[in-house]
Design an enzyme around this catalytic site. Structure first.
Site, short mmCIF file in Angstrom:
data_model
loop_
_atom_site.label_atom_id
_atom_site.label_comp_id
_atom_site.label_asym_id
_atom_site.label_seq_id
_atom_site.Cartn_x
_atom_site.Cartn_y
_atom_site.Cartn_z
N GLY A 127 7.16 -22.42 -17.47
CA GLY A 127 5.98 -22.30 -16.61
C GLY A 127 4.85 -21.52 -17.22
CG HIS A 140 0.61 -10.08 -19.98
ND1 HIS A 140 0.47 -11.43 -19.86
CD2 HIS A 140 0.48 -9.80 -21.30
CE1 HIS A 140 0.24 -11.96 -21.06
NE2 HIS A 140 0.26 -10.99 -21.95
CG ASN A 177 4.65 -26.51 -18.15
OD1 ASN A 177 4.16 -27.04 -17.16
ND2 ASN A 177 4.06 -25.51 -18.79
CB SER A 188 -1.03 -22.93 -19.53
OG SER A 188 -1.62 -21.65 -19.74
C1 BV8 Z 1 -4.36 -8.88 -27.21
C2 BV8 Z 1 -2.35 -9.74 -16.67
C3 BV8 Z 1 -4.82 -7.56 -29.10
C4 BV8 Z 1 -3.57 -9.84 -15.85
C5 BV8 Z 1 -2.87 -11.30 -18.42
C6 BV8 Z 1 -8.86 -16.21 -29.56
C7 BV8 Z 1 -7.71 -16.71 -30.10
C8 BV8 Z 1 -6.48 -16.07 -29.88
C9 BV8 Z 1 -6.42 -14.93 -29.08
C10 BV8 Z 1 -7.57 -14.46 -28.54
C11 BV8 Z 1 -8.80 -15.08 -28.77
N1 BV8 Z 1 -9.74 -14.38 -28.11
C12 BV8 Z 1 -9.14 -13.33 -27.46
C13 BV8 Z 1 -7.84 -13.38 -27.73
C14 BV8 Z 1 -6.83 -12.48 -27.27
C15 BV8 Z 1 -6.50 -12.74 -25.80
C16 BV8 Z 1 -6.28 -14.19 -25.51
O1 BV8 Z 1 -5.23 -14.73 -25.84
N2 BV8 Z 1 -7.29 -14.81 -24.88
C17 BV8 Z 1 -7.15 -16.21 -24.55
C18 BV8 Z 1 -7.93 -16.48 -23.25
C19 BV8 Z 1 -7.72 -17.03 -25.72
N3 BV8 Z 1 -5.29 -12.01 -25.55
C20 BV8 Z 1 -5.35 -10.73 -25.20
O2 BV8 Z 1 -6.38 -10.13 -24.99
C21 BV8 Z 1 -4.01 -10.01 -25.14
N4 BV8 Z 1 -4.11 -8.82 -25.91
O3 BV8 Z 1 -4.52 -9.89 -27.84
O4 BV8 Z 1 -4.42 -7.64 -27.74
C22 BV8 Z 1 -4.78 -6.15 -29.46
C23 BV8 Z 1 -4.18 -5.79 -30.66
C24 BV8 Z 1 -4.14 -4.47 -31.00
C25 BV8 Z 1 -4.72 -3.52 -30.16
C26 BV8 Z 1 -5.33 -3.89 -28.96
C27 BV8 Z 1 -5.37 -5.22 -28.60
C28 BV8 Z 1 -3.68 -9.57 -23.73
C29 BV8 Z 1 -3.66 -10.74 -22.82
C30 BV8 Z 1 -3.11 -10.29 -21.47
C31 BV8 Z 1 -4.10 -10.64 -20.38
N5 BV8 Z 1 -3.45 -10.37 -19.11
N6 BV8 Z 1 -2.18 -11.01 -17.31
C32 BV8 Z 1 -3.22 -10.40 -14.51
O5 BV8 Z 1 -2.17 -11.04 -14.35
O6 BV8 Z 1 -4.05 -10.16 -13.62
S1 BV8 Z 1 -2.93 -12.89 -18.94
C33 BV8 Z 1 -2.50 -13.89 -17.64
O7 BV8 Z 1 -2.97 -15.16 -17.97
C34 BV8 Z 1 -1.03 -14.06 -17.48
O8 BV8 Z 1 -0.32 -12.89 -17.66
C35 BV8 Z 1 -0.69 -15.12 -18.45
O9 BV8 Z 1 -0.41 -14.57 -19.69
C36 BV8 Z 1 -1.96 -15.88 -18.51
C37 BV8 Z 1 -1.78 -17.08 -17.65
O10 BV8 Z 1 -0.90 -17.86 -18.36
P1 BV8 Z 1 0.32 -18.58 -17.66
O11 BV8 Z 1 1.29 -17.58 -17.21
O12 BV8 Z 1 0.74 -19.58 -18.64
O13 BV8 Z 1 -0.27 -19.25 -16.36
P2 BV8 Z 1 -1.21 -20.52 -16.27
O14 BV8 Z 1 -1.72 -20.56 -14.89
O15 BV8 Z 1 -2.17 -20.52 -17.42
O16 BV8 Z 1 -0.22 -21.75 -16.51
C38 BV8 Z 1 0.76 -22.04 -15.56
C39 BV8 Z 1 1.69 -23.05 -16.20
O17 BV8 Z 1 2.76 -23.30 -15.29
C40 BV8 Z 1 1.05 -24.39 -16.50
O18 BV8 Z 1 1.46 -24.83 -17.77
C41 BV8 Z 1 1.62 -25.31 -15.41
O19 BV8 Z 1 1.78 -26.63 -15.88
C42 BV8 Z 1 2.96 -24.67 -15.16
N7 BV8 Z 1 3.48 -24.88 -13.80
C43 BV8 Z 1 2.78 -24.85 -12.64
N8 BV8 Z 1 3.65 -25.04 -11.60
C44 BV8 Z 1 4.88 -25.17 -12.13
C45 BV8 Z 1 4.79 -25.08 -13.53
N9 BV8 Z 1 5.85 -25.19 -14.34
C46 BV8 Z 1 7.05 -25.40 -13.75
N10 BV8 Z 1 7.22 -25.49 -12.42
C47 BV8 Z 1 6.17 -25.39 -11.58
N11 BV8 Z 1 6.37 -25.51 -10.26
#
Ligand code: BV8
Length: 222
Positions: free
Chosen positions: A169, A103, A195, A171
């Site tokens: 880590g 990303h 996680n 979600s």
């Molecule tokens: C793409 C950079 C296609 C930005 C990020 C419907 C269904 C399926 C997919 C889609 C849909 N609608 C849209 C889509 C596609 C979309 C998507 O998936 N949307 C989601 C919301 C449904 N995806 C995209 O757009 C991707 N691109 O599909 O392109 C394409 C194909 C051809 C040509 C062109 C395009 C691109 C997605 C990238 C977005 N950018 N990051 C920034 O950082 O500012 S995403 C960003 O959010 C992160 O990078 C990461 O990926 C995501 C957050 O997720 P996590 O890292 O998991 O973090 P989160 O806070 O959610 O969870 C933390 C976890 O840690 C928890 O589980 C918690 O329990 C745990 N935790 C907490 N503390 C601890 C711990 N574990 C252990 N120890 C601890 N101490």
């Protein structure tokens, strides 16, 4: 043994970097999807630059934790491919030699006009000129929602070749990363999830280790 690891925001949580879920997907009352998107950047480039300047400052002030260090140490003992969804540089600063930032990264800037990449200044703004073409088209080198993640060919190969896939880590809410365990498992890998709690894709894993990454990852790699 060939190991592929995917990390998410949770591995940097104990280094003090807020996860997306913990912040309820908000930053300064803005929905992150609205800020981390090409449309958001077109709508208000100054706001988006401020969002990333803020995160760049936070990442620079943070320190890698025991989980980052354990993965760096693992790279010295196994054939390891490390993929991260995170845009911070804590894996590199912990000593991981080859980090795949699917990303993007806060550390580089990208020129939306000529495609040039350069080390990101601490503060970027719509007035930041491209050092190559001088256009005022600098953007954070981040993959936003709706944009194609980086290094996907290399990532699919690493998922298909590995014996063990571990997600740490994350979600499991954002694709294509959320589909990696299912893909690796279909290709014969053993899948393990580290996680604090269940994720949206826990069912795709064979094993689950629950607890904070700074404790579970060193124990797992030992
Ligand atoms: C793409 C950079 C296609 C930005 C990020 C419907 C269904 C399926 C997919 C889609 C849909 N609608 C849209 C889509 C596609 C979309 C998507 O998936 N949307 C989601 C919301 C449904 N995806 C995209 O757009 C991707 N691109 O599909 O392109 C394409 C194909 C051809 C040509 C062109 C395009 C691109 C997605 C990238 C977005 N950018 N990051 C920034 O950082 O500012 S995403 C960003 O959010 C992160 O990078 C990461 O990926 C995501 C957050 O997720 P996590 O890292 O998991 O973090 P989160 O806070 O959610 O969870 C933390 C976890 O840690 C928890 O589980 C918690 O329990 C745990 N935790 C907490 N503390 C601890 C711990 N574990 C252990 N120890 C601890 N101490």
């Amino acid at each position: 043994m060939r190991i592929t690891v995917l990390t998410g925001a949770g591995i940097s949580a104990e280094s003090g970097l807020a996860t997306f879920r913990a912040s309820d997907g908000l930053w300064e009352e803005h929905r992150i999807e609205d800020v981390a998107s090409p449309e958001g950047f077109v709508r208000d480039p100054d706001l988006v630059h401020r969002f990333y300047n803020d995160r760049r400052k936070g990442a620079a002030a943070a320190q890698p934790n025991a989980a980052h260090r354990a993965l760096a140490e693992l790279a010295g003992r196994h054939d390891l491919t490390l993929i991260t969804q995170n845009v911070d540089d804590l894996h590199e600063r912990a000593g991981s030699p080859d980090v795949i930032h699917m990303h993007g990264s806060l550390s580089t800037a990208l020129c939306a006009s000529c495609g040039h990449r350069w080390p990101a200044p601490a503060e970027m703004s719509p007035q930041t000129p491209c050092p190559s073409c001088a256009a005022l088209a600098a953007r954070p080198d981040i993959v936003w929602f709706g944009e194609m993640p980086y290094h996907m060919e290399r990532i699919w190969a690493a998922l298909e070749d590995c014996d063990l896939f571990a997600a740490i880590g994350t979600s499991g809410n954002v694709y294509p990363a959320a589909g990696f365990a299912q893909h690796a498992g279909r290709m014969g890998a053993n899948c393990i999830e580290l996680n604090l709690q269940n994720s949206a894709t826990s069912r795709d894993f064979d094993h689950h280790i629950r607890g904070p990454a700074s404790e579970t990852v060193p124990g797992w790699v030992a």
